[in-house]
Design an enzyme around this catalytic site. Sequence first.
Site, PDB file in Angstrom:
ATOM      1  N   GLU A  61       0.820  -1.203   0.000  1.00  0.00           N
ATOM      2  CA  GLU A  61       0.000   0.000   0.000  1.00  0.00           C
ATOM      3  C   GLU A  61       0.860   1.262   0.000  1.00  0.00           C
ATOM      4  O   GLU A  61       0.522   2.254  -0.651  1.00  0.00           O
ATOM      5  CB  GLU A  61      -0.924  -0.003   1.221  1.00  0.00           C
ATOM      6  CG  GLU A  61      -1.961  -1.118   1.235  1.00  0.00           C
ATOM      7  CD  GLU A  61      -1.428  -2.420   1.825  1.00  0.00           C
ATOM      8  OE1 GLU A  61      -2.216  -3.362   2.002  1.00  0.00           O
ATOM      9  OE2 GLU A  61      -0.208  -2.494   2.104  1.00  0.00           O
ATOM     10  N   PRO A 262      12.820 -14.829   0.253  1.00  0.00           N
ATOM     11  CA  PRO A 262      11.632 -15.057   1.082  1.00  0.00           C
ATOM     12  C   PRO A 262      10.937 -13.748   1.424  1.00  0.00           C
ATOM     13  O   PRO A 262      11.584 -12.702   1.562  1.00  0.00           O
ATOM     14  CB  PRO A 262      12.195 -15.736   2.335  1.00  0.00           C
ATOM     15  CG  PRO A 262      13.643 -15.369   2.366  1.00  0.00           C
ATOM     16  CD  PRO A 262      14.064 -15.201   0.935  1.00  0.00           C
ATOM     17  N   LEU A 297      16.859  -6.828   2.916  1.00  0.00           N
ATOM     18  CA  LEU A 297      15.774  -5.886   2.686  1.00  0.00           C
ATOM     19  C   LEU A 297      16.149  -4.882   1.603  1.00  0.00           C
ATOM     20  O   LEU A 297      17.301  -4.472   1.488  1.00  0.00           O
ATOM     21  CB  LEU A 297      15.452  -5.129   3.974  1.00  0.00           C
ATOM     22  CG  LEU A 297      14.641  -5.882   5.036  1.00  0.00           C
ATOM     23  CD1 LEU A 297      14.590  -5.057   6.318  1.00  0.00           C
ATOM     24  CD2 LEU A 297      13.235  -6.177   4.541  1.00  0.00           C
ATOM     25  N   GLY A 298      15.172  -4.492   0.801  1.00  0.00           N
ATOM     26  CA  GLY A 298      15.355  -3.405  -0.146  1.00  0.00           C
ATOM     27  C   GLY A 298      16.109  -3.747  -1.410  1.00  0.00           C
ATOM     28  O   GLY A 298      16.495  -2.834  -2.141  1.00  0.00           O
ATOM     29  N   GLU A 299      16.310  -5.034  -1.697  1.00  0.00           N
ATOM     30  CA  GLU A 299      17.085  -5.399  -2.889  1.00  0.00           C
ATOM     31  C   GLU A 299      16.262  -6.151  -3.929  1.00  0.00           C
ATOM     32  O   GLU A 299      16.819  -6.687  -4.888  1.00  0.00           O
ATOM     33  CB  GLU A 299      18.292  -6.251  -2.498  1.00  0.00           C
ATOM     34  CG  GLU A 299      19.384  -5.487  -1.789  1.00  0.00           C
ATOM     35  CD  GLU A 299      20.693  -6.244  -1.774  1.00  0.00           C
ATOM     36  OE1 GLU A 299      21.706  -5.687  -2.242  1.00  0.00           O
ATOM     37  OE2 GLU A 299      20.702  -7.413  -1.309  1.00  0.00           O
ATOM     38  N   GLU A 326       5.166  -5.468  -9.802  1.00  0.00           N
ATOM     39  CA  GLU A 326       6.551  -5.006  -9.669  1.00  0.00           C
ATOM     40  C   GLU A 326       7.472  -5.592 -10.734  1.00  0.00           C
ATOM     41  O   GLU A 326       8.196  -4.845 -11.402  1.00  0.00           O
ATOM     42  CB  GLU A 326       7.065  -5.308  -8.268  1.00  0.00           C
ATOM     43  CG  GLU A 326       6.417  -4.452  -7.192  1.00  0.00           C
ATOM     44  CD  GLU A 326       6.806  -4.852  -5.782  1.00  0.00           C
ATOM     45  OE1 GLU A 326       6.681  -4.014  -4.874  1.00  0.00           O
ATOM     46  OE2 GLU A 326       7.226  -6.008  -5.586  1.00  0.00           O
TER      47      GLU A 326
END
Length: 409
Positions: A61, A262, A297-299, A326
């Site tokens: 969201e 994951p 995270l973030g990759e 995405e």
Amino acid sequence: MILPAYNAAMRLAAPALRRMLARRVSMGKEDQARLNERFGIASLPRPKGRLVWFHAASVGETMSVLPVIHALAGRAQVLLTTGTLTSARLAAGRLPGFARHQFVPLDHPVWVARFLEHWRPEAAVFVESELWPSMLTACDARGIPRLLINARISARSAARWRWLPPLAMRLLGGFRAVHAQSPGDAANLRVLGVGNVLEWGNLKFFAPKLPVDAAALAALHLEIPGPLWLAASTHPGEEIVILQAHEALREAHPDLVTIIAPRHPERGAEVAALAAAPRRSLREAPWPGKIYVADTLGELGLFFRAAPFAFIGNSLAGFGGHNVIEPALLARPVITGPHNENFIEAAARLRDAGALVEVADALGLAAAARNWLDDPAAAQAAGAAAQAALSMEENLPARLAGLILAAMP
């Protein structure tokens, strides 16, 4: 009588809610330094000028509403609330300078009142289906116009709402405007008696492309010079299926690297243990022919660009599917399980374009992956079709920004 009873129950539940938050802190699911925000105590001052408050549940969201926030530049200050650590980290890196982030207070009437008294928003914008009774009625009591954008409501949820029609009309009917993300969602809202439902398209189609570090992408290509594919946002039970498909694919592609990202990176050790796989969070290098666990995270934007196609998780186990948009925005075709209830419209567009394949098991997953591994040109063409299938001409974020501004006093 339902709303007073709900508020009374939440007041009585305050000690239990505090214990629940403390337990979540111990589990790494809450930020101890910002825990007061969950009780409506602000960590930041209110900015001067008109303020729009957006509430988004989590990462998906948040990503979808970012273009609307950017469209308000120069016209209003913005507060974004979310409920998860991951979404807070995302907000820290993606929000523009005129916007700020706070964790949303739990739906206790006193905590919600404290939150609203500090921030005093001129409009409250709720994203998708994150609706809390105390929060909505507190906005009404203060004369804060509220809007619902990219609304999502399944037929099952609509059926549950119909058991309590007065409550449905009190909460859903109180929105100044409702923008549905698909015709099906709009129909379900109208069945509940919601008027003024707008069908302007799905905001998630306008989400900004996931970012990438160019140097990290070049380094990953050097580390994995051979064939690879990605299984993204996977859940327990799905990794076993992916491992089975990987072993089947190695018959024709012995150096194949299957990247598993994951959904919850903290499961990295658990996933790696299935196949004695190296983990990115430990800075271990991928090995030809093995699973590689991308537990960072973030990759995700990096891995979508590195792989020619991706399997999207939460779709084999029947939980409704994760974001197929995405990878499509990055010109990557997708494979999913049969459960895409959370992305029905996007999945249908991609399927019709020949850019999405649904599979039921490891055998089907291996067959679908093999088609694109054996024919890279076909994978590239399907990726281009995926990107084209989600392109839209109308500037939806700007239209929604205008709708929000028009609702403000």
